[in-house]
Design an enzyme around this catalytic site. Sequence first.
Site, PDB file in Angstrom:
ATOM      1  N   ARG A  50     -21.879 -45.175  91.829  1.00 48.88           N
ATOM      2  CA  ARG A  50     -21.936 -45.933  91.241  1.00 48.88           C
ATOM      3  C   ARG A  50     -19.599 -46.234  90.850  1.00 48.88           C
ATOM      4  O   ARG A  50     -18.792 -46.731  90.728  1.00 48.88           O
ATOM      5  CB  ARG A  50     -21.871 -46.396  89.750  1.00 48.88           C
ATOM      6  CG  ARG A  50     -21.293 -47.798  88.628  1.00 48.88           C
ATOM      7  CD  ARG A  50     -22.035 -47.695  87.811  1.00 48.88           C
ATOM      8  NE  ARG A  50     -21.866 -46.724  86.519  1.00 48.88           N
ATOM      9  CZ  ARG A  50     -22.675 -46.545  85.411  1.00 48.88           C
ATOM     10  NH1 ARG A  50     -23.352 -47.395  85.274  1.00 48.88           N
ATOM     11  NH2 ARG A  50     -23.221 -45.641  84.415  1.00 48.88           N
ATOM     12  N   ARG A  98       6.257 -44.736  83.181  1.00 44.99           N
ATOM     13  CA  ARG A  98       5.388 -45.764  82.747  1.00 44.99           C
ATOM     14  C   ARG A  98       6.041 -47.006  83.196  1.00 44.99           C
ATOM     15  O   ARG A  98       7.181 -47.412  82.355  1.00 44.99           O
ATOM     16  CB  ARG A  98       5.732 -45.703  80.967  1.00 44.99           C
ATOM     17  CG  ARG A  98       4.247 -46.375  80.639  1.00 44.99           C
ATOM     18  CD  ARG A  98       4.264 -46.504  79.093  1.00 44.99           C
ATOM     19  NE  ARG A  98       3.994 -47.649  78.730  1.00 44.99           N
ATOM     20  CZ  ARG A  98       3.600 -49.270  78.686  1.00 44.99           C
ATOM     21  NH1 ARG A  98       4.578 -48.993  79.144  1.00 44.99           N
ATOM     22  NH2 ARG A  98       2.603 -49.797  78.397  1.00 44.99           N
ATOM     23  N   HIS A 100       4.010 -50.382  84.408  1.00 44.03           N
ATOM     24  CA  HIS A 100       2.523 -51.509  84.473  1.00 44.03           C
ATOM     25  C   HIS A 100       1.974 -51.369  86.306  1.00 44.03           C
ATOM     26  O   HIS A 100       1.327 -51.888  86.863  1.00 44.03           O
ATOM     27  CB  HIS A 100       3.205 -52.780  84.482  1.00 44.03           C
ATOM     28  CG  HIS A 100       3.270 -52.866  82.839  1.00 44.03           C
ATOM     29  ND1 HIS A 100       3.882 -53.187  82.364  1.00 44.03           N
ATOM     30  CD2 HIS A 100       1.821 -53.781  82.032  1.00 44.03           C
ATOM     31  CE1 HIS A 100       4.292 -52.837  81.014  1.00 44.03           C
ATOM     32  NE2 HIS A 100       2.383 -53.423  80.305  1.00 44.03           N
ATOM     33  N   LYS A 145     -16.726 -49.929  85.715  1.00 45.66           N
ATOM     34  CA  LYS A 145     -16.964 -49.015  84.619  1.00 45.66           C
ATOM     35  C   LYS A 145     -15.426 -48.027  84.285  1.00 45.66           C
ATOM     36  O   LYS A 145     -14.857 -46.992  85.002  1.00 45.66           O
ATOM     37  CB  LYS A 145     -17.640 -47.679  84.585  1.00 45.66           C
ATOM     38  CG  LYS A 145     -18.419 -47.119  83.306  1.00 45.66           C
ATOM     39  CD  LYS A 145     -19.838 -46.131  83.515  1.00 45.66           C
ATOM     40  CE  LYS A 145     -19.760 -45.129  82.927  1.00 45.66           C
ATOM     41  NZ  LYS A 145     -20.448 -45.712  81.912  1.00 45.66           N
ATOM     42  N   GLU A 177     -25.353 -57.354  76.866  1.00 48.95           N
ATOM     43  CA  GLU A 177     -25.442 -55.886  76.602  1.00 48.95           C
ATOM     44  C   GLU A 177     -25.112 -55.664  75.488  1.00 48.95           C
ATOM     45  O   GLU A 177     -25.070 -56.547  74.669  1.00 48.95           O
ATOM     46  CB  GLU A 177     -24.636 -54.893  77.790  1.00 48.95           C
ATOM     47  CG  GLU A 177     -23.206 -55.331  78.048  1.00 48.95           C
ATOM     48  CD  GLU A 177     -23.000 -54.250  79.353  1.00 48.95           C
ATOM     49  OE1 GLU A 177     -23.906 -53.768  79.701  1.00 48.95           O
ATOM     50  OE2 GLU A 177     -22.202 -54.484  79.575  1.00 48.95           O
ATOM     51  N   LEU A 201     -22.199 -54.470  82.181  1.00 48.79           N
ATOM     52  CA  LEU A 201     -22.312 -52.157  83.850  1.00 48.79           C
ATOM     53  C   LEU A 201     -23.792 -52.570  83.985  1.00 48.79           C
ATOM     54  O   LEU A 201     -24.669 -52.612  83.164  1.00 48.79           O
ATOM     55  CB  LEU A 201     -21.688 -51.543  82.671  1.00 48.79           C
ATOM     56  CG  LEU A 201     -21.561 -50.289  83.395  1.00 48.79           C
ATOM     57  CD1 LEU A 201     -20.305 -50.650  84.699  1.00 48.79           C
ATOM     58  CD2 LEU A 201     -21.096 -48.919  82.537  1.00 48.79           C
TER      59      LEU A 201
END
Length: 276
Positions: A50, A98, A100, A145, A177, A201
Amino acid sequence: MAKMLYHNQLIDRENVIDIEDRGYQFGDGIYEVIGVYDGNPLMLDEHLERLARSAREVQLTLPSSISDLKNNLEKLVKVNGLTEGIIYMQISRGAAPRWHEFPNADVSPITVAYTRAEERMTDVEDQGATAVLTEDIRWLRCDIKTLNLLPNVLAKQKAVENNAIEAILHRNETVTEASASNVFIVKNGELYTHPANNFILNGITRRKILQLCDAIQLKVNETAYSIDDLLNADEVFITATKLDVIPILKVDEKVIGSGKPGEITKRILQEFRTLY
């Protein structure tokens, strides 16, 4: 001192993070939590499969092979002498100025993993718990995830403030969920759970439950169901890594079924416990 995995090396555990790590600044990364039972990471291959899928979905190149990662996680469990608990592992896109957009190709993803002792929740599994309902305000790729978990945190906090174990999420009237687990209902001897699409998920424990139900010839319907279906179910239970299978006896103020762990839920829990 306990060890952690950092950049494919086992080192003394330190609370150090680069302020420009994209996982820290953007939630730009992926993670897995693996249960450890009697010193063995349960369903480790499935978790790593996964992880690889999550990496592909967010266009993140894994910094090492799945085989090497597996070996390092197994070493981490042994060197820390972990018997019961979890492995937490995350891979961020790396540390870079930093902006995007993705950083340059020479920026390496950063892998971090550690272990934590954690007892099995056998009393709650046997006795059951309560849950609350709350709106599902997450993004539309819940199948990945990722580290972006603030909506889950807010939902879990609502559960804690109501002395419940979980917050069950819904989009309009459809149950998806829970904040950190999958949800099953039982009606007339059959199981129902939301299909594994972008709204949930596909939990590793969820997947194993489906296999166990097939083996013992319990019918599972992977189909959307409503809040009304949930509240009027004969049984409700949640599944997750290290939570395993927990009966839900009440949702908000509505008692589920008899208000006790149901026979089908207890049978599934018994089957799951044979895995470890």
